[in-house]
Design an enzyme around this catalytic site. Structure first.
Site, PDB file in Angstrom:
ATOM      1  N   LYS A 363       0.826  -1.205   0.000  1.00 13.40           N
ATOM      2  CA  LYS A 363       0.000   0.000   0.000  1.00 13.40           C
ATOM      3  C   LYS A 363       0.863   1.259   0.000  1.00 13.40           C
ATOM      4  O   LYS A 363       0.493   2.277  -0.604  1.00 13.40           O
ATOM      5  CB  LYS A 363      -0.927   0.001   1.215  1.00 13.40           C
ATOM      6  CG  LYS A 363      -2.061  -1.007   1.129  1.00 13.40           C
ATOM      7  CD  LYS A 363      -3.070  -0.808   2.241  1.00 13.40           C
ATOM      8  CE  LYS A 363      -4.266  -1.740   2.061  1.00 13.40           C
ATOM      9  NZ  LYS A 363      -5.301  -1.524   3.114  1.00 13.40           N
ATOM     10  N   PHE A 364       2.015   1.178   0.657  1.00 16.64           N
ATOM     11  CA  PHE A 364       2.920   2.325   0.643  1.00 16.64           C
ATOM     12  C   PHE A 364       3.419   2.595  -0.774  1.00 16.64           C
ATOM     13  O   PHE A 364       3.473   3.748  -1.218  1.00 16.64           O
ATOM     14  CB  PHE A 364       4.093   2.068   1.588  1.00 16.64           C
ATOM     15  CG  PHE A 364       5.208   3.063   1.438  1.00 16.64           C
ATOM     16  CD1 PHE A 364       5.061   4.368   1.880  1.00 16.64           C
ATOM     17  CD2 PHE A 364       6.409   2.704   0.845  1.00 16.64           C
ATOM     18  CE1 PHE A 364       6.085   5.297   1.738  1.00 16.64           C
ATOM     19  CE2 PHE A 364       7.437   3.615   0.693  1.00 16.64           C
ATOM     20  CZ  PHE A 364       7.275   4.922   1.146  1.00 16.64           C
ATOM     21  N   TYR A 368       2.864   6.203  -4.442  1.00 17.92           N
ATOM     22  CA  TYR A 368       3.633   6.924  -5.448  1.00 17.92           C
ATOM     23  C   TYR A 368       2.788   7.255  -6.670  1.00 17.92           C
ATOM     24  O   TYR A 368       3.243   7.998  -7.551  1.00 17.92           O
ATOM     25  CB  TYR A 368       4.850   6.097  -5.879  1.00 17.92           C
ATOM     26  CG  TYR A 368       6.023   6.198  -4.941  1.00 17.92           C
ATOM     27  CD1 TYR A 368       6.970   7.203  -5.087  1.00 17.92           C
ATOM     28  CD2 TYR A 368       6.179   5.292  -3.904  1.00 17.92           C
ATOM     29  CE1 TYR A 368       8.054   7.303  -4.235  1.00 17.92           C
ATOM     30  CE2 TYR A 368       7.263   5.379  -3.037  1.00 17.92           C
ATOM     31  CZ  TYR A 368       8.199   6.387  -3.208  1.00 17.92           C
ATOM     32  OH  TYR A 368       9.261   6.480  -2.351  1.00 17.92           O
ATOM     33  N   HIS A 582      18.238   3.098   7.843  1.00 15.38           N
ATOM     34  CA  HIS A 582      17.256   2.583   8.814  1.00 15.38           C
ATOM     35  C   HIS A 582      17.929   1.886   9.986  1.00 15.38           C
ATOM     36  O   HIS A 582      18.060   2.476  11.054  1.00 15.38           O
ATOM     37  CB  HIS A 582      16.228   1.667   8.132  1.00 15.38           C
ATOM     38  CG  HIS A 582      15.363   2.366   7.145  1.00 15.38           C
ATOM     39  ND1 HIS A 582      14.542   3.411   7.486  1.00 15.38           N
ATOM     40  CD2 HIS A 582      15.207   2.189   5.810  1.00 15.38           C
ATOM     41  CE1 HIS A 582      13.905   3.849   6.416  1.00 15.38           C
ATOM     42  NE2 HIS A 582      14.298   3.132   5.376  1.00 15.38           N
TER      43      HIS A 582
END
Length: 734
Positions: A363-364, A368, A582
């Site tokens: 979903k991320f 875009y 990260h």
């Protein structure tokens, strides 16, 4: 074991008036005169005992001054060792008077000696493995750590890596600080291209070789796949050792507690020193956004404003092809969507991450696509489209203009090369050169998505070797003969390295000895994370040695690592990555976290991004990592999805400062870390943070540029060197 607080004056340690021995029943209060009297009393008692060993009375024992003799001797030993290694943090005459915190005694680690010996040998072995791979690829490795490792008795002086340099990050001669970074009206222009070297390029088991006219291999990087897998397995075994886990966890807790005590005792002095710096503050220290994807470098309002502007002024532009292969205008595209410029708003654009993207990478990725339409992504956010990326270039130049207006903010944009065809490199370079997408505030990293399985299922490639060919053949060709790809040669001047991106939480196999070679990997499954990293790193290592011989810039590997998925990704990152992005899973891996500290592996962290995808903001380990002394920086990742203002990096800093109560010194230290981690040139870093920034301790700190007080730098350096000294001293005694 005792902990002493001491004030530094010159190169000696003198007990303060409130000298404290933690854990004692009581503490003596000594001023400077009393200290001298205590020394005289100590000498008198020792002379009395020397002349007559039986002359000391019971009362004399209680008159023995409480002076940290063991501490003093320990500091003298450290000073001598630092001088031997030419590390100058203890030699600076301007060392500030502040409270130093040091543990002294026979056993300072808190673990049995046999465990300490074992842990020291294991950690030194791990650091030696990283040093080998960093030097093979001409990536940076801490000078202090390297010098300490060279003092280990078991160190193999015949190793070829002992004589390797660290490429573009090696020590440089001193000189006048440059006025500024080099500028040019046409930065992509080259007066004369280097001549053709005439070498042959050949791939052997997935790794390219450079052959001379006699068919002899020019560059041997010092390792092969078998050795890499053996080192990986050795590190995996070390990180799984229970005794080593306990030791590293204790050391990390000690680093956290020591930092808290340092802040408790010296916070006011640090703040006072910072206030004495003229002109400089957080807003005008240099800072670099070390992890940001160029396709989402703008915020959602900026993208909306740009789209509306194009709808009003360029509605007749032919922007893409329809299903029948016919060119259509921008007006027709939005007419098919039944949308006009008045209707369009941020909510309809729907590019911002929300609670529904948490642990949903699919979903991320869909965020875009403006309005959920992949066509709009192709038109506005791609370099290779019907318009040759014209709109995207204009949009990025607007974003870069905001960076230039701020003057003190810089960015390293990640832009994709997929590996589907060899022409991708030339198309990307053509886009950058023809549209003059350049700024002194920006450098580029090439991100390679780990999407072999997608390309294979769509029959774009037949095996993994073709993916490697598409990625590296153009780079070796342009290095061998720059005139074969002149635009690519010009663009690569401003490329600092490679990134490897995708969802780390996807299930994967293991990187073992029997795994197929790239030419034999023709199944539909995606190779493991370590498989990708090895072949990217090995080929980059050969390419870097080739480019260095040709007098060209070299690259680094800075992969996404430790955001999700298995922890062993962090082992691969430790072996081959100069920096990583990260690193969240380090909070669950004490051995690796301690190794990242000792190896000073940079970690670009993005708390706002993690908050929307994998980890709530309050659980983010950035503050803990920072307190312990890991080399961390703040980055925005994807402003289009996570930020609201036109200064996303400042937004990251401001939210972190509010949530974690960061001081101005903390924020300036994070900003300095971002410059150190970045791929900007050595000359540019000299301008931004000081001519001698590579020196250890306060010798490398220019407080007038970094706005980080020497007290903080001295604390960080002393703590780091003491940790290394403990390991090396123990290893040599075992």
């Amino acid at each position: 074991m005792s902990v002493y607080l001491a004030s530094a004056k010159g190169n000696s340690y003198v007990p303060e008036k409130n000298a404290t021995s933690i854990g004692e029943a009581a503490a003596d209060e000594l001023d400077d005169d009393q200290t001298l009297q205590s020394d005289d009393k100590f000498v008198q008692l020792m002379n009395k005992h020397y002349n007559d060993p039986h002359a000391l009375e019971m009362d004399d024992i209680y008159d023995m001054p409480q002076y940290p003799v063991a501490k003093h001797q320990q500091e003298q030993n450290i000073i001598e060792q630092m001088q031997k290694l030419k590390v100058s943090c203890y030699e600076d005459k301007d060392l500030y008077d502040f409270q130093h915190i040091t543990v002294c005694g026979e056993e300072t680690s808190g673990v049995p000696m046999d465990h300490l010996h074992m842990a020291s040998l294991f950690l030194i072995k791990a650091l030696s493995i990283r040093e080998k791979y960093m030097k093979a690829a001409l990536q940076s490795f801490p000078v202090a750590t390297s010098q300490f490792l060279s003092q280990v008795k078991q160190f193999d002086e015949s190793s070829p890596f002992n004589k390797c340099t660290t490429g573009k990050h090696s020590a440089v001669p001193t000189g006048d600080c440059p006025v500024g970074p080099p500028k040019s009206e046409n930065p992509f222009h080259a007066e004369k291209l280097p001549e053709n070297s005439g070498y042959q390029i050949r791939s052997v088991e997935g790794v390219y070789s450079v052959l001379d006219s006699d068919n002899q291999q020019k560059f041997w990087i010092g390792f092969d796949r078998t050795e890499f897998i053996a080192d990986f397995e050795a590190l995996f075994a070390l990180t799984s050792d229970e005794c080593l886990k306990s030791f590293c966890k204790r050391r990390l807790r000690y680093l956290s507690s020591k930092y808290e005590l340092h802040i408790l005792l010296n916070e006011l002095r640090e703040s006072s020193c910072q206030k004495e710096v003229e002109h400089r503050d957080f807003y005008n220290v240099r800072k670099v956004d070390t992890h940001v994807h160029v396709a989402s470098a703008m915020n959602q309002k900026h993208l909306l404003r740009f789209i509306k502007h194009k709808m009003k002024t360029n509605a007749g532009d032919l922007v893409c092809l329809d299903r029948e292969g016919k060119a259509v205008t921008l007006e027709q595209v939005f007419k098919d969507l039944n949308i006009n410029s008045y209707k369009l708003n941020v909510d309809m654009l729907d590019v911002h991450a929300d609670r529904h993207t948490f642990h949903r990478f699919d979903k991320f990725n869909s965020k875009y696509n403006p309005i959920g339409e992949s066509r709009l992504r192709e038109i506005f956010l791609k370099t290779d489209n019907y318009m040759d990326g014209q709109y995207f270039a204009e949009l990025i130049k607007e974003v870069v203009s905001d960076l230039e207006d701020s003057k003190y903010q810089n960015a390293e944009y990640r832009i994709s090369v997929y590996g589907r065809s060899k022409s991708e490199w030339d198309k990307l370079a053509k886009w950058a050169v023809q549209h003059s997408v350049y700024s002194d505030n920006v450098r580029w990293l090439i991100q390679v998505p780990r999407l072999y399985d997608v390309y294979k299922s769509n029959k774009l490639i037949d095996n993994f070797q073709q993916l490697l060919d598409n990625l590296f053949v153009p780079l070796f060709e342009v290095t061998n003969n720059p005139s074969s790809h002149p635009e690519l040669h010009a663009f690569l001047q401003y490329v600092t390295g490679f990134d490897s991106v995708d969802d780390e939480s996807k299930p994967e196999g293991a990187f073992i000895k029997d795994i197929p070679l790239p030419e034999n990997w023709n199944c539909n499954e995606n190779p493991p994370y370590a498989y990708y990293q090895y072949y990217m790193f090995a080929n980059m290592a050969v390419l870097n040695n080739f480019r260095r011989e040709r007098g060209l810039n070299t690259f680094v590997l800075r992969p996404h690592c430790g955001e999700a998925g298995p922890i062993h990704h962090l082992i691969t990152g430790f072996m081959v990555g100069e920096n990583i992005s990260h690193g969240l899973l380090l909070r669950k891996a004490p051995v690796l976290q301690y190794l990242y500290y000792l190896g000073r592996v940079g970690i670009a962290m993005s708390p706002l991004s993690n908050n929307s995808l994998f980890l709530d903001y309050h659980h983010n380990p950035l503050r803990t990592f920072f307190n312990r002394g890991l080399l961390v920086s703040l980055s925005s990742d994807a402003p289009l999805q996570f930020h609201y203002t036109k200064e996303p990096l400042i937004e990251e800093y401001s939210i972190a400062a509010q949530v974690w109560k960061l001081s101005g010194i903390d924020m300036c230290e994070l900003a300095m870390n971002s410059v150190l981690m970045s791929g900007f040139s050595h000359e540019t870093k000299q301008l931004w943070i000081g001519q001698d920034y590579k020196e250890e301790g306060i010798a490398g700190n220019n407080v007038e540029l970094t706005n980080v007080p020497n007290i903080r730098i001295t604390y960080r350096s002393e703590t780091f060197l003491e940790e290394l000294s403990t390991l090396i001293h123990t290893a040599n005694e075992s």
